[in-house]
Design a protein around this motif. Structure first.
Motif, short mmCIF file in Angstrom:
data_model
loop_
_atom_site.label_atom_id
_atom_site.label_comp_id
_atom_site.label_asym_id
_atom_site.label_seq_id
_atom_site.Cartn_x
_atom_site.Cartn_y
_atom_site.Cartn_z
N VAL A 11 37.07 40.82 45.67
CA VAL A 11 35.76 40.37 46.12
C VAL A 11 35.11 41.45 46.98
O VAL A 11 35.79 42.30 47.56
CB VAL A 11 35.86 39.06 46.94
N GLU B 296 25.35 45.57 39.44
CA GLU B 296 24.27 44.59 39.31
C GLU B 296 24.06 44.16 37.87
O GLU B 296 23.75 43.01 37.58
CB GLU B 296 22.98 45.17 39.88
N LYS C 24 27.91 35.61 51.73
CA LYS C 24 27.95 35.73 50.27
C LYS C 24 28.96 36.79 49.84
O LYS C 24 29.02 37.88 50.40
CB LYS C 24 26.57 36.10 49.73
N THR C 25 29.78 36.45 48.85
CA THR C 25 30.73 37.41 48.29
C THR C 25 30.45 37.61 46.81
O THR C 25 29.88 36.75 46.15
CB THR C 25 32.19 36.94 48.47
N THR C 26 30.84 38.75 46.29
CA THR C 26 30.67 39.06 44.87
C THR C 26 32.02 39.42 44.27
O THR C 26 32.89 39.97 44.96
CB THR C 26 29.70 40.23 44.68
N ARG C 27 32.18 39.10 43.00
CA ARG C 27 33.42 39.45 42.31
C ARG C 27 33.30 40.85 41.73
O ARG C 27 32.22 41.28 41.31
CB ARG C 27 33.69 38.46 41.18
N TRP C 28 34.38 41.59 41.73
CA TRP C 28 34.38 42.91 41.09
C TRP C 28 35.74 43.18 40.47
O TRP C 28 36.74 42.60 40.87
CB TRP C 28 33.98 44.01 42.07
N HIS D 236 32.16 45.85 37.67
CA HIS D 236 31.23 45.39 38.68
C HIS D 236 29.95 46.22 38.66
O HIS D 236 29.86 47.27 38.08
CB HIS D 236 31.89 45.40 40.07
N ARG E 110 34.74 46.20 49.50
CA ARG E 110 35.40 45.48 48.40
C ARG E 110 36.91 45.59 48.58
O ARG E 110 37.43 46.68 48.84
CB ARG E 110 34.97 46.05 47.04
N ASP F 82 28.92 48.05 52.13
CA ASP F 82 29.49 47.02 51.26
C ASP F 82 30.98 47.32 51.16
O ASP F 82 31.38 48.46 50.91
CB ASP F 82 28.87 47.06 49.86
#
Length: 226
Positions: free
Chosen positions: A124, A80, A36-40, A78, A134, A132
């Motif tokens: 990402v 939560e 899983k990746t998240t955008r920031w 970015h 980025r 974590d």
């Protein structure tokens, strides 16, 4: 707690192809534990006091009496909550302005300032065990690729001082991995430069939890030294 590094590259290597190769090298050596990746994203805008002959008159000049000649605003996207937060970084005074109302009030007194530079950081994030990581590309106000920022967060600890040793070791490992990957590609000459630990201390942020002010100071340092 986090450590931010910026990738200084020769002009010939400042291409999206080189950024993608950098991002791939980081991900390959970071021991990714989750697909899983998240955008920031973040944005740094520099405003400088105007010296033009038609600068605002006495009323505005008096209103800007206690305003720094150079003001960096850092918008953090970015997190939560996904909510934008803005922090002003005043490098000459070594202090930050936080909070929606104080930031709005301070910017309202910058009417005789002009935007001279704007950098956007977009990328990402992914999980690598207790870390974590980025990786983001940096674009200038003309939309051209200007470099890259790598951010490492040590999740178990929020105190910057307590996490300093672990972050330094992991950052050093990634820097060596990136340098080796660049050499294999025949793209030597780049430098992965970490944010100096003394930087946030100079703003009076030592001994505090790593929060928005820390991020803003490190992002401003990264994009202005790229």
């Amino acid at each position: 707690a986090r450590r931010v590094m910026h990738w200084r590259q020769p002009a010939a290597a400042r291409t999206m192809h080189d950024f993608l190769a950098l991002a791939a090298a980081v991900q390959a050596h970071a021991n990714v534990t989750d697909d899983k990746t998240t955008r920031w994203a973040a944005e740094v805008t520099t405003r400088k006091r105007s010296t033009e002959a038609d600068a605002p008159g006495m009323f505005l000049a008096l209103g800007a009496k206690d305003v720094a000649d150079e003001v960096h605003s850092c918008v953090l996207h970015h997190g939560e909550s996904g909510k934008e937060r803005t922090v002003l970084v005043l490098r000459a005074e070594k202090r930050c302005v936080e909070g929606a109302v104080p930031v709005k009030e301070y910017l309202s007194r910058c009417r005789n300032h002009r935007v001279t530079h704007r950098s956007k950081i977009e990328g990402v994030g992914f999980s690598a065990g207790d870390f974590d990581v980025r990786v983001g590309r940096v674009e200038n106000m003309q939309g051209s690729y200007a470099g890259a920022v790598i951010e490492i967060e040590y999740v178990p600890v929020t105190d910057a001082a307590q996490a300093a040793v672990v972050l330094e070791e992991f950052a050093g490992y990634l820097a060596e991995a990136v340098a080796a990957a660049e050499e294999r590609r025949g793209r030597g000459g780049g430098t992965l430069a970490p944010t100096p630990e003394a930087l946030t201390r100079s703003y009076g942020l030592d001994g505090a939890l790593f929060e928005d002010a820390h991020l803003a100071v490190t992002y401003v340092h990264a994009v202005t030294n790229m």
